[in-house]
Design an enzyme around this catalytic site. Structure first.
Site, PDB file in Angstrom:
ATOM      1  N   ARG A 305      49.218  34.038  34.072  1.00 31.57           N
ATOM      2  CA  ARG A 305      49.686  35.299  34.656  1.00 31.57           C
ATOM      3  C   ARG A 305      51.152  35.224  35.084  1.00 31.57           C
ATOM      4  NH1 ARG A 305      46.136  38.645  37.624  1.00 31.57           N
ATOM      5  NH2 ARG A 305      44.810  36.823  37.854  1.00 31.57           N
ATOM      6  N   CYS A 377      34.634  57.844  29.224  1.00 32.07           N
ATOM      7  CA  CYS A 377      33.595  58.686  29.815  1.00 32.07           C
ATOM      8  C   CYS A 377      32.970  58.011  31.019  1.00 32.07           C
ATOM      9  CB  CYS A 377      32.559  59.017  28.757  1.00 32.07           C
ATOM     10  SG  CYS A 377      33.340  59.867  27.390  1.00 32.07           S
TER      11      CYS A 377
HETATM   12  N1  LLP Z   1      43.681  27.183  33.909  1.00 32.62           N
HETATM   13  C1  LLP Z   1      42.360  27.463  33.900  1.00 32.62           C
HETATM   14  C2  LLP Z   1      41.404  26.376  33.750  1.00 32.62           C
HETATM   15  C3  LLP Z   1      41.923  28.787  34.058  1.00 32.62           C
HETATM   16  O1  LLP Z   1      40.627  29.044  34.059  1.00 32.62           O
HETATM   17  C4  LLP Z   1      42.876  29.823  34.199  1.00 32.62           C
HETATM   18  C5  LLP Z   1      42.461  31.198  34.365  1.00 32.62           C
HETATM   19  C6  LLP Z   1      44.238  29.478  34.182  1.00 32.62           C
HETATM   20  C7  LLP Z   1      44.600  28.153  34.043  1.00 32.62           C
HETATM   21  C8  LLP Z   1      45.327  30.494  34.304  1.00 32.62           C
HETATM   22  O2  LLP Z   1      45.305  31.171  35.523  1.00 32.62           O
HETATM   23  P1  LLP Z   1      46.527  32.158  35.883  1.00 32.62           P
HETATM   24  O3  LLP Z   1      47.762  31.301  36.035  1.00 32.62           O
HETATM   25  O4  LLP Z   1      46.681  33.117  34.757  1.00 32.62           O
HETATM   26  O5  LLP Z   1      46.134  32.811  37.129  1.00 32.62           O
HETATM   27  N2  LLP Z   1      40.822  37.931  34.335  1.00 32.62           N
HETATM   28  C9  LLP Z   1      41.273  37.598  35.663  1.00 32.62           C
HETATM   29  C10 LLP Z   1      41.859  36.217  35.732  1.00 32.62           C
HETATM   30  C11 LLP Z   1      40.903  35.159  35.233  1.00 32.62           C
HETATM   31  C12 LLP Z   1      41.527  33.811  35.217  1.00 32.62           C
HETATM   32  C13 LLP Z   1      40.719  32.880  34.410  1.00 32.62           C
HETATM   33  N3  LLP Z   1      41.240  31.570  34.360  1.00 32.62           N
HETATM   34  C14 LLP Z   1      42.290  38.651  36.107  1.00 32.62           C
HETATM   35  O6  LLP Z   1      42.536  39.582  35.371  1.00 32.62           O
HETATM   36  O7  LLP Z   1      42.798  38.589  37.224  1.00 32.62           O
END
Ligand code: LLP
Length: 455
Positions: A305, A377
């Site tokens: 992110r 919808c």
């Molecule tokens: N490493 C692992 C093992 C992870 O499971 C994840 C994210 C990341 C790194 C990266 O995390 P980030 O830096 O992007 O926060 N769909 C949710 C977020 C799910 C994250 C899943 N794992 C949302 O839209 O907020």
């Protein structure tokens, strides 16, 4: 200083190379109106230079904070990946974290260096594990006892010694939405340190001659601010590294502290600053290692992110508006756009909040309490529950919703048989398609008429 004549333009939530020009939003030097005309809406507009700068900023922050103890940045592909983006990542010298055959195949299609690919997932199939081993990925992050057995067996069959990490749960309640918090005890991920299963997993890997334990891994959750949670996780993992050293008389070389760094979604918010987070984390890691008289291991991180989230803006076209009477004589203005929960499921799934800007003109009209909704919808098909927007917004206007790079296109669906939007990379006044819009033909392509078979 860029000139922003629209008072509603909030530079802190738009990608770095966005501006409000004379009369409209420009991103990467490209006009919002021009982009919508050329590529249609809804449209994910990705500011390429911003992406590269953010990826590089995390890499530089890791390297300057940890010095010779810096491991790698592994970009979390789940946040958003395409072949073109995998090429950028490869060029920048960052690694990639994939967690399915699909993500791995995108990386391979980009000729991504396999020695920078890390494979994640709590339920990898045998086929996924076998492919990862066959192509020679750098490491597999193992998540369960069955998986230790599977990876060991498949590596032995392939005649290789496979580098692995163990994913551990450090017992942390990260301050974020329950569904994106991953390191408390009652989760599906990893081996619990507190219950002792982490240590049993270490022993099991040590016994498997086809596995080489590179280090320990923890990912505490997502959209997290401050380093408190990361510091606790690091300290618990380092305790275990010390126990390992005392028991096996050698040190594990690596520690992967996962991703999860938070970004700004609303005006007034601030994204985590890579240098600040990394330098604070480095101080904690060094102090914890000193406590145990351990050499500082190579530290890796997995931001998704924080690299891609702020780089992308969704452009929608307004289709209809209506005013709805609320109790107490108030009215709410509904503004319906041509996408919604199929391109942004985050408000429905996590109650996530967003900002929107009228992108194709400056309105001099007063603002009014508005709700931006999609075309699906469902009542819950809401992009923004409550926002002040100019009262004259109407059909044909463009709305720009910033900070939609992470977990938007990658979580997009075909609900109501809507084609998933295109992703456009913009840079220095030039735009190019990097992921095309699905067509009606794409949507029909999976439908088959087959004679029935006895099974
Ligand atoms: N490493 C692992 C093992 C992870 O499971 C994840 C994210 C990341 C790194 C990266 O995390 P980030 O830096 O992007 O926060 N769909 C949710 C977020 C799910 C994250 C899943 N794992 C949302 O839209 O907020």
């Amino acid at each position: 200083m860029a000139n922003h004549p629209d008072p509603h333009f909030a530079p802190e939530v738009f990608s770095a190379h966005s501006e409000f020009g004379a009369n409209e939003l420009t991103i990467g030097g490209c006009s919002a109106i021009g982009l919508a005309k050329e590529f249609g809406t809804p449209l994910f507009v990705l500011d390429e230079l911003d992406f590269r700068e953010r990826a590089l900023a995390w890499k530089s922050a890791l390297e300057s904070s940890f010095g010779s103890h810096a491991g790698s940045v592994f970009y979390a592909a789940k946040s958003f990946i395409s072949v073109e983006v995998a090429k950028w990542i490869a060029e920048i010298g960052v690694g990639i974290d994939v967690c399915s055959a699909g993500e791995l195949n995108i990386a391979l299609a980009a000729n991504f260096p396999v020695d920078r690919i890390e494979v994640h997932g709590n339920n990898k199939s045998e086929a996924e594990i076998a492919q990862a081993i066959a192509v020679g990925v750098r490491s597999i992050v193992v998540d369960s006892f069955q998986e230790i057995e599977r990876v060991a067996r498949l590596a032995a069959a392939a005649g290789v010694t496979q580098n692995v990490f163990l994913r551990l749960t450090a017992g942390i309640e990260a301050h974020t939405h329950e569904f994106i918090s991953t390191a408390h005890e009652d989760v599906k991920f990893g081996f619990s340190i507190a219950s002792g299963s982490a240590w049993k997993a270490i022993e099991a890997v040590e016994e498997a001659t086809s596995l080489r334990l590179l280090g320990l891994h923890s990912h505490i959750g997502s959209q997290i601010f401050g380093i408190e949670g990361f510091a606790i996780a690091a300290s618990r993992l380092i305790d275990l590294l010390a126990k390992y050293r005392d028991h096996f008389d050698r040190q594990l070389p690596e520690l992967d502290l996962g991703g999860g760094y938070g970004i700004a979604y609303l005006p007034g918010e601030e994204s985590e600053v890579p240098m600040r987070v990394m330098s604070e984390l480095a101080a904690v890691v060094k102090a914890e290692c000193e406590k145990h008289n351990l050499q500082v291991p190579h530290i890796s991180i997995e931001p998704g992110r924080a690299i891609v989230g702020p780089t992308t803006t969704t452009l929608y076209e307004v289709g209809t508006t209506k005013s709805v009477e609320l109790d107490g004589g108030l009215t709410r203005r509904y503004i319906a756009v041509d996408g919604g929960m199929s391109d942004n499921i985050r408000p429905a799934l996590y109650g996530a909040q967003y900002y929107a800007l009228l992108a194709n003109r400056i309105s001099s009209r007063p603002t009014t309490s508005s709700r931006v909704v999609g075309k699906h919808c469902e009542t819950g098909d809401i992009v923004i529950r409550e926002i002040e927007l100019p009262e004259d917004i109407g059909p044909g206007d463009l709305l720009a919703v910033p900070a939609t790079g992470a977990y938007h296109r990658s979580m997009a669906s075909n609900y109501n048989a809507l084609p998933r939007p295109a992703v456009i990379a913009v840079k220095n006044g030039k735009a190019r398609l990097i992921l095309r819009r699905e067509t009606q033909d794409d949507l029909l392509r999976l439908d088959v008429v087959e004679p029935e078979r006895s099974i």
